[in-house]
Design an enzyme around this catalytic site. Structure first.
Site, PDB file in Angstrom:
ATOM      1  N   ASP A  49       0.778  -1.236   0.000  1.00 48.95           N
ATOM      2  CA  ASP A  49       0.000   0.000   0.000  1.00 48.95           C
ATOM      3  C   ASP A  49       0.812   1.290   0.000  1.00 48.95           C
ATOM      4  OD1 ASP A  49       0.902   0.137   2.590  1.00 48.95           O
ATOM      5  OD2 ASP A  49      -1.068   0.029   3.531  1.00 48.95           O
TER       6      ASP A  49
ATOM      7  N   CYS B 280     -17.900  -3.662  13.166  1.00 48.52           N
ATOM      8  CA  CYS B 280     -18.511  -4.237  11.972  1.00 48.52           C
ATOM      9  C   CYS B 280     -19.136  -5.595  12.295  1.00 48.52           C
ATOM     10  CB  CYS B 280     -17.451  -4.408  10.876  1.00 48.52           C
ATOM     11  SG  CYS B 280     -18.104  -5.156   9.365  1.00 48.52           S
TER      12      CYS B 280
END
Length: 387
Positions: free
Chosen positions: A147, A261
Site C-alpha cells: 500500500d 462491523c
C-alpha cells in the site's frame, strides 16, 4: 513505491486456467489467507470517487495521493504491460476486543495492526516470493505492490472477490471481517478474473455512528482530516483542538469503525506470529512513554510501523491522551517536557497540564516557561489559560 518487476519468459507453456489454480495454491501455501484475481483496470466510478475525494481536500496532508492520482486510477499507467492482478489478503484479526482499552484511560490504545511487526515487511517478503515463483515456473512478467504504491488496492480487492468497501471505506470480507492487509502482484498473464464481491452492508451504520470525530460526511466517504488514524499518524503538526478530547487514549490509529462491523462475527484471530501483539504494546501505561528520547523511541519501536511517525509526534499523541486521563496522570513528569527540544512536544505538554492542574498552578508554570518560549504554537497553547 514498493515494487519488483521480473520480465516474462515465454519459453514455458501452461494453460491459463491451470496457471490460475497454481497461483492460488502457491499463495495459500506461502501463508496468505485470501487470494483473488482481477483485471488490471479500475472502474470509472472508482476513479471518479478518488477524484471527488481529492477535490474535497479529504486527503489532508497526504499529498502523495494527489501526486499519483492518475497512476492510481489506471493500473496500466503504472505498468503498461499489466493484464491481470493477483490480489492477496493477510488476516490480522485480534483475539480480544480492541475497544476494551478505551475504558482504561491511563493505558495507551494502539491500533491492532501496529502492536507488533510492520506488516509491510512480511507482505513484501511473501509477495516477492509469489512473484518470483510466477516468473520462474509460469513464465510470467510480474510487478509487486503493497500500500505504499499508487494502487487502488481496495477497489482491486473487491473486483477480485476478496470483499467489498464498507461504509467505513475499508475492505470487509464475509470470511474475515474488517481485518485484512492487502497486497498485489501485477502480471502480464491474461488470467480470468474472479467474480467481484457485492456490497453487504445493508442498512447497518455501526461504523459511521461510532466514529469519535464524525469523520464520515456520508456512507462510503471519509474525511481523513477528521480521522483519528490520520491525526495520530499522518498529521505532522499539533492536533487540532476540536479533536483532542475525542482522541481519548488513542495514541496510534483508531480501530473503532473496524471493530464494530457485524461481519467480524466470522473473523478469526490471526495465527501469524508477526501480527500477534507484543506484550509491552498490548496495554501499556501512558506514563511509561514520557521519558523516551529519540534513541529510546527507536529501540522500543524497531521493526514496528509506529517508528515511522518519530518520537516527537508519538509523544504529542501520548500527551494528548494523558490530558484526557484524569487526575491520576503524572503531572510532574509532564511538566518536565515543558523544556523538551521539540516545540510539538512542549505545546502538547502545555495542553495536558491545562487539563490536569488548577488554573493557578498552570499560571505559575507559565510565568516560569512562557517568557523563554519562542515558538508561536507553544505560546498559543499557553494563551489558552486566559480563554
Amino acid at each position: 513505491m514498493s515494487s519488483q518487476r521480473l520480465p516474462g519468459n515465454r519459453t514455458r507453456e501452461t494453460s491459463l486456467p491451470s496457471k490460475k489454480a497454481a497461483i492460488r495454491e502457491r499463495a495459500l501455501a506461502l501463508g496468505f489467507d485470501a487470494v483473488g484475481f482481477a483485471r488490471a483496470e479500475v472502474a470509472p466510478d472508482a476513479a471518479a470517487a478518488l477524484k471527488e475525494f481529492l477535490a474535497a481536500g479529504y486527503h489532508g496532508e497526504m499529498d502523495w495521493l494527489a501526486r499519483n492520482a492518475e497512476r492510481r486510477a489506471n493500473p496500466k499507467a503504472l505498468w503498461p504491460e499489466a493484464r491481470s492482478v493477483v490480489v492477496l489478503g493477510q488476516n490480522y484479526g485480534p483475539a480480544e476486543d480492541p475497544l476494551a482499552l478505551l475504558d482504561e484511560p491511563q493505558r495507551a490504545a494502539i491500533s491492532v495492526y501496529a502492536r507488533n511487526a510492520d506488516y509491510h515487511d512480511l507482505m513484501k517478503k511473501r509477495l516477492k516470493a509469489l512473484a518470483r515463483w510466477m516468473h520462474e515456473d509460469l513464465a510470467a512478467g510480474v510487478k509487486v505492490f503493497v500500500d505504499t504504491a499508487p494502487v487502488m488496492e481496495k477497489h482491486l480487492a473487491q473486483a477480485g472477490g476478496l470483499g467489498w468497501q464498507g461504509k467505513h471505506s475499508n475492505l470487509v470480507s464475509r470470511a474475515l471481517g474488517s481485518w485484512l492487509f492487502l497486497g498485489e502482484v501485477y502480471t502480464d498473464l491474461e488470467v480470468e478474473a474472479d467474480r467481484a464481491e457485492s456490497d453487504h452492508c445493508g442498512s447497518c451504520r455501526n461504523c459511521l455512528d461510532i466514529c469519535p470525530t464524525d469523520a464520515f460526511p456520508a456512507p462510503y466517504k471519509l474525511d481523513a482530516r477528521r480521522c483519528i488514524s490520520y491525526l495520530t499518524i499522518e498529521h505532522k503538526g499539533p492536533i487540532p483542538l476540536e479533536f483532542r478530547k475525542a482522541m481519548g487514549n488513542r495514541i496510534y490509529g483508531c480501530d473503532d469503525c473496524l471493530a464494530v462491523c457485524p461481519w467480524n462475527k466470522f473473523a478469526q484471530p490471526t495465527r501469524e506470529a508477526a501480527f500477534l501483539p507484543r506484550a509491552e504494546l498490548t496495554a501499556p501505561r501512558l506514563a511509561d512513554f514520557l521519558d523516551l528520547d529519540d534513541a529510546g523511541f527507536r529501540r522500543l519501536f524497531a521493526g514496528s510501523p509506529i517508528k515511522r511517525i518519530g518520537r516527537d509526534r508519538f509523544l504529542r499523541n501520548v500527551l494528548i491522551a494523558l490530558g484526557n486521563a484524569g487526575n491520576k496522570a503524572p503531572a510532574k513528569a509532564i511538566e518536565a517536557l515543558l523544556n523538551d527540544p521539540s516545540a510539538l512536544v512542549r505545546g502538547a505538554a502545555v495542553w495536558a497540564l491545562l487539563c490536569l492542574l488548577p488554573q493557578e498552578a498552570v499560571a505559575r508554570l507559565r510565568s516560569r516557561h512562557a517568557a523563554a518560549e519562542s515558538d508561536p504554537g507553544v505560546l498559543d497553547e499557553w494563551a489558552r489559560l486566559d480563554s
